[in-house]
Enzyme design. Structure first.
Site, mmCIF file in Angstrom:
data_model
loop_
_atom_site.group_PDB
_atom_site.id
_atom_site.type_symbol
_atom_site.label_atom_id
_atom_site.label_comp_id
_atom_site.label_asym_id
_atom_site.label_seq_id
_atom_site.Cartn_x
_atom_site.Cartn_y
_atom_site.Cartn_z
ATOM 1 N N LYS A 116 67.367 43.392 -0.098
ATOM 2 C CA LYS A 116 66.437 42.320 -0.476
ATOM 3 C C LYS A 116 65.980 41.548 0.753
ATOM 4 C CE LYS A 116 68.871 40.807 -4.084
ATOM 5 N NZ LYS A 116 69.266 40.123 -5.324
ATOM 6 N N ARG A 174 75.915 52.763 -4.769
ATOM 7 C CA ARG A 174 74.576 52.230 -4.961
ATOM 8 C C ARG A 174 73.547 53.318 -4.744
ATOM 9 N NH1 ARG A 174 72.385 47.693 -2.444
ATOM 10 N NH2 ARG A 174 74.329 46.619 -2.815
ATOM 11 N N GLU A 224 71.393 38.231 -8.462
ATOM 12 C CA GLU A 224 71.226 36.942 -7.809
ATOM 13 C C GLU A 224 69.727 36.680 -7.727
ATOM 14 O OE1 GLU A 224 72.989 36.577 -3.919
ATOM 15 O OE2 GLU A 224 72.171 34.551 -3.691
HETATM 16 P P1 ATP Z 1 71.426 42.500 -1.419
HETATM 17 O O1 ATP Z 1 70.321 43.530 -1.348
HETATM 18 O O2 ATP Z 1 70.992 41.185 -0.882
HETATM 19 O O3 ATP Z 1 72.748 43.021 -0.958
HETATM 20 P P2 ATP Z 1 72.112 43.016 -4.120
HETATM 21 O O4 ATP Z 1 71.343 44.261 -4.058
HETATM 22 O O5 ATP Z 1 73.587 43.071 -4.231
HETATM 23 O O6 ATP Z 1 71.684 42.115 -2.917
HETATM 24 P P3 ATP Z 1 72.119 41.524 -6.594
HETATM 25 O O7 ATP Z 1 71.069 40.666 -7.164
HETATM 26 O O8 ATP Z 1 73.424 40.909 -6.313
HETATM 27 O O9 ATP Z 1 71.501 42.130 -5.281
HETATM 28 O O10 ATP Z 1 72.299 42.818 -7.487
HETATM 29 C C1 ATP Z 1 72.513 42.758 -8.875
HETATM 30 C C2 ATP Z 1 73.276 43.962 -9.311
HETATM 31 O O11 ATP Z 1 72.562 45.141 -8.975
HETATM 32 C C3 ATP Z 1 74.616 44.034 -8.616
HETATM 33 O O12 ATP Z 1 75.590 44.370 -9.572
HETATM 34 C C4 ATP Z 1 74.445 45.126 -7.610
HETATM 35 O O13 ATP Z 1 75.644 45.792 -7.383
HETATM 36 C C5 ATP Z 1 73.397 46.025 -8.271
HETATM 37 N N1 ATP Z 1 72.629 46.737 -7.265
HETATM 38 C C6 ATP Z 1 71.955 46.204 -6.236
HETATM 39 N N2 ATP Z 1 71.408 47.162 -5.470
HETATM 40 C C7 ATP Z 1 71.744 48.346 -6.026
HETATM 41 C C8 ATP Z 1 71.494 49.709 -5.704
HETATM 42 N N3 ATP Z 1 70.785 50.047 -4.632
HETATM 43 N N4 ATP Z 1 72.005 50.663 -6.513
HETATM 44 C C9 ATP Z 1 72.722 50.315 -7.595
HETATM 45 N N5 ATP Z 1 73.006 49.060 -7.953
HETATM 46 C C10 ATP Z 1 72.528 48.075 -7.180
HETATM 47 MG MG MG Z 2 74.751 41.191 -4.553
#
Ligand code: ATP
Ligand code: MG
Length: 559
Positions: free
Chosen positions: A274, A264, A37
Site C-alpha cells: 500500500k 500472501r 486497515e
Molecule cells: P501493507 O501493504 O501496508 O503491508 P496490508 O496489505 O497488510 O498492508 P491490511 O489492510 O492490513 O493491509 O490487509 C488486510 C488483510 O488483507 C490482512 O489480513 C492481510 O493479511 C490481507 N492481505 C493484504 N495483502 C495481501 C496479499 N497480497 N495477499 C493476501 N492477503 C493479503
Molecule cells: Mg496489515
C-alpha cells in the site's frame, strides 16, 4: 464413487476448520473476519484474503465480519473506509450487520491493559525509543530488561491512567507486556502494547491520545468478536506466540481465536504494497487509486474486470503456506474467459482508414441485423448500418503486403464482417504519400458475407459505417511495469514503470449501438479485445477502456 462425486480437495485452512468443526472446537462454530486497515484502497491481494475469509464462512455455515483495524490514526481516513466497503460488496460478499471498528474497542482494550498491569503482566516503560531499541537486543544477542520493568503495580496503574489523561508528551512512556527479554523471538521481548500519540482519529476524534499497537489490538478484537479462525498472511507467523500469549493472559475474554497464516498473493508485473501504491497516486504516476492501471479493486473494476473473474482467479490460485509469485497472465486469462462468455460483441475501429465503395449507390444505406454473441442468444441482436463510406482499421490494409499478410491489399478481396465481400481497387494518397482512403468495389451477390459461387477469402475485417459512426476516445491499457518483479533487488520500482501502460486514442469510430453506453458496460470489440465504458464518457462522446486484448499476444511465438 465416480470422480464427480468426490469432494473437492480442501486447502490446508479448510482442512483445519473442518477438523475443528468435526471435533466440536468452538462448539462447531466458524467465525472469520476480514480486517483491513483503512489506510489505502483494497487491491487484488486483499481479494485473496476476502475470498478466503468470506469463503470459509460460507463453506462451513459460519459468519465473516468486516472489521476496520483502525488503530493507527495518522495514516487512516474515511475515504478508505468507504472505498473498502464498496469493494468488498462489489466482489460479491456481505458482512450483513457485522461491521466493526477496532476503534470501537478502545475502551475495552484499555480495560484489558489495566487487567494485565494488575496481574503484573504489563508495565509502563520510560526508556526512550532509542533505548528500547537498544535494549531489545538482536537475533544473536538476547535483550536486556528495562530498569522500569520492576515498577510496582500501583505505580504502573497510576502512570498508565495519566498517559491516557494526556499528562505526558508523545513518546515519554509506553506500556509493555512483561514476557521475556531473552526470548529467541524478538516479538516476545516485552512488546509495546500502547504508546502516547497526540493524533486526530478519523472516528474517535481527539478522545484518545493513547493508542494500542496493532499486535495488541488485533488478537483482542478477534476475541471480542468471538472469531474462531483468524486468518492472516505469513509475515505474522513470528507474531503468533504474542497473539497466543495475549489470548491466554488477558483475563475475561469471551473467545479463544486461533491464528493461522497463509502466503500472501504476489503477482508478476505488479506492486501490492500500500505504501508503494500510495506513492504512485501521490506522485502522479497514475491518475488516482481507481486508475485502470492500478491493481486496486477499484482500478480493476474501472478497467472492466468482473467480480466473477477475480473470484475465479482466487479459486485457481488456492491457498497455501509457501510464498510464491503468480503470473499476472492467469488473472488476465480469468477475465478473458469470463468476458468471452458474457460480453456482447460490437464493431469499433480504433485507428480509422476511410473506404469508399465506388459501386455502392450514393445516399443508400442498409441495416444488417447481427447477433450480439456467437453462442449466447439471450444477448439478442443489434442493427449495424452499412453505407457507401466506411472505416476499417488502418493496419488491416497494406499496400505492399508481406507473404503472410492476408488482410486487405490492392486488388485483393476480403469480407467485411456480416456485410459483403469487397475488393480494393485504388489507393488514394496525399502529396506526401500518406494514404487518405481506399477505393473499393463490393459484390452485391455476397450480402451477409458469403459468395454464391463458393469462392473464399482469407480475411474478415471489422468495419463501421462512416455516416453513422460514433466518435469515441479509447484508452489502451497495458501492464504498469516493464519488470516482472518491480522493485526487486536494488531496483527502484519507479524506474520500472511502463511508459506505454496507457495509450489514449481519440477519433475512434464506433458502431451506433455503442453511442451511449452506461458507465461500466462491457463489450467485446470484434478482433480487438474487451472494452468497458468509462465514467469519463459523455453521451456525445463515449470513452472506453481496454480491459484485455483477445489473446495473450505475449505468449505467442514469433512466426
Ligand atoms: P501493507 O501493504 O501496508 O503491508 P496490508 O496489505 O497488510 O498492508 P491490511 O489492510 O492490513 O493491509 O490487509 C488486510 C488483510 O488483507 C490482512 O489480513 C492481510 O493479511 C490481507 N492481505 C493484504 N495483502 C495481501 C496479499 N497480497 N495477499 C493476501 N492477503 C493479503
Ligand atoms: Mg496489515
Amino acid at each position: 464413487m465416480s470422480a464427480q462425486d468426490e469432494a473437492p480437495r480442501l486447502d490446508f485452512i479448510r482442512e483445519i476448520v473442518a477438523a475443528d468443526q468435526a471435533s466440536g472446537t468452538h462448539q462447531g462454530r466458524v467465525a472469520t473476519r476480514f480486517p483491513p486497515e483503512p489506510n489505502g484502497y483494497l487491491h487484488i491481494g486483499h481479494a485473496k484474503s476476502i475470498c478466503l475469509n468470506f469463503g470459509v464462512a460460507r463453506d462451513f455455515g459460519g459468519t465473516c465480519n468486516l472489521r476496520f483495524d483502525d488503530t493507527n490514526p495518522v495514516t487512516e481516513d474515511t475515504e478508505y473506509v468507504d472505498s473498502i466497503q464498496e469493494d468488498v460488496q462489489w466482489l460479491g460478499f456481505s458482512w450483513d450487520d457485522r461491521l466493526y471498528y477496532a476503534s470501537d474497542y478502545f475502551e475495552r482494550l484499555y480495560e484489558c491493559a489495566v487487567r494485565l498491569i494488575r496481574d503484573d503482566k504489563a508495565y509502563v516503560d520510560s526508556l526512550t525509543a532509542d533505548d528500547i531499541r537498544e535494549y531489545r537486543g538482536t537475533l544473536k544477542d538476547p535483550g536486556r530488561e528495562s530498569p522500569y520493568r520492576s515498577r510496582p503495580i500501583a505505580e504502573n496503574l497510576e502512570l498508565f491512567a495519566r498517559m491516557r489523561a494526556g499528562e505526558f508528551p508523545d513518546g515519554a512512556h509506553v506500556l509493555r507486556a512483561k514476557i521475556d527479554m531473552a526470548s529467541p523471538n524478538i516479538t516476545m521481548r516485552d512488546p509495546i502494547l500502547y504508546r502516547v500519540r497526540r493524533a486526530h482519529h478519523h472516528r474517535t476524534g481527539d478522545a484518545w491520545c493513547l493508542y494500542p499497537m496493532y499486535d495488541y489490538a488485533h488478537p483482542l478484537s478477534d476475541a471480542f468478536e468471538q472469531i474462531t479462525h483468524s486468518l492472516c498472511t505469513l509475515e505474522f507467523e513470528d507474531h503468533r506466540p504474542l497473539y497466543d500469549w495475549l489470548i491466554a493472559n488477558v483475563t475475561g475474554l469471551p473467545g479463544r481465536p486461533r491464528q493461522i497464516e497463509f502466503a500472501r498473493l504476489n503477482l508478476t508485473y505488479t506492486v501490492m504494497s500500500k505504501r508503494k501504491l500510495l506513492q504512485l497516486v501521490e506522485d502522479g504516476h497514475v491518475h488516482g487509486w481507481d486508475d485502470p492501471r492500478m491493481p486496486t479493486l477499484s482500478g480493476l473494476r474501472r478497467r472492466g474486470f468482473t467480480a466473477e473473474a477475480i473470484r475465479r482467479f482466487c479459486d485457481e490460485i488456492g491457498v497455501a503456506k509457501r510464498e510464491n509469485v503468480i503470473d499476472v497472465g492467469l488473472l488476465e486469462f480469468c477475465v478473458r474467459e469470463d468476458l468471452n462468455a458474457r460480453s456482447p460483441r460490437a464493431m469499433a475501429v480504433l485507428r480509422p482508414l476511410k473506404v469508399v465503395i465506388e459501386n455502392y449507390p450514393e445516399g443508400q444505406t442498409e441495416d444488417f441485423e447481427v447477433a450480439s454473441h456467437p453462442d449466447n442468444a439471450a444477448l439478442g441482436t443489434r442493427h449495424v448500418p452499412f453505407g457507401r463510406e466506411l472505416f476499417i482499421e488502418r493496419d488491416d490494409f497494406l499496400e505492399d503486403p508481406p507473404k503472410k499478410f492476408f488482410r486487405l491489399a490492392p486488388g485483393r478481396e476480403v469480407r467485411l464482417r456480416g456485410a459483403y465481400l469487397v475488393t480494393c481497387r485504388e489507393v488514394i494518397k496525399d502529396a506526401g504519400g500518406q494514404i487518405l482512403e481506399l477505393r473499393c468495389t463490393y459484390d452485391p451477390l455476397t450480402r451477409g458475407g458469403d459468395a454464391p459461387d463458393g469462392r473464399k477469402v482469407k480475411a474478415t475485417l471489422h468495419w463501421v459505417s462512416a455516416a453513422h459512426a460514433v466518435d469515441a476516445e479509447v484508452r489502451l491499457y497495458d501492464r504498469l511495469f516493464t519488470h516482472e518483479m518491480p522493485g526487486s533487488g536494488q531496483a527502484d520500482f519507479l524506474t520500472q514503470l511502463n511508459p506505454n501502460a496507457l495509450e489514449v486514442l481519440t477519433g475512434c469510430k464506433l458502431e451506433p449501438s455503442l453511442a451511449a453506453p452506461a458507465a461500466g458496460a462491457r463489450f467485446q470489440f470484434e478482433r480487438l479485445g474487451y472494452f468497458c465504458a468509462d465514467q469519463d464518457g459523455a453521451a456525445s462522446r463515449p470513452v472506453f477502456n481496454r480491459t484485455v486484448t483477445l489473446r495473450d499476444n505475449r505468449a505467442t511465438l514469433p512466426g
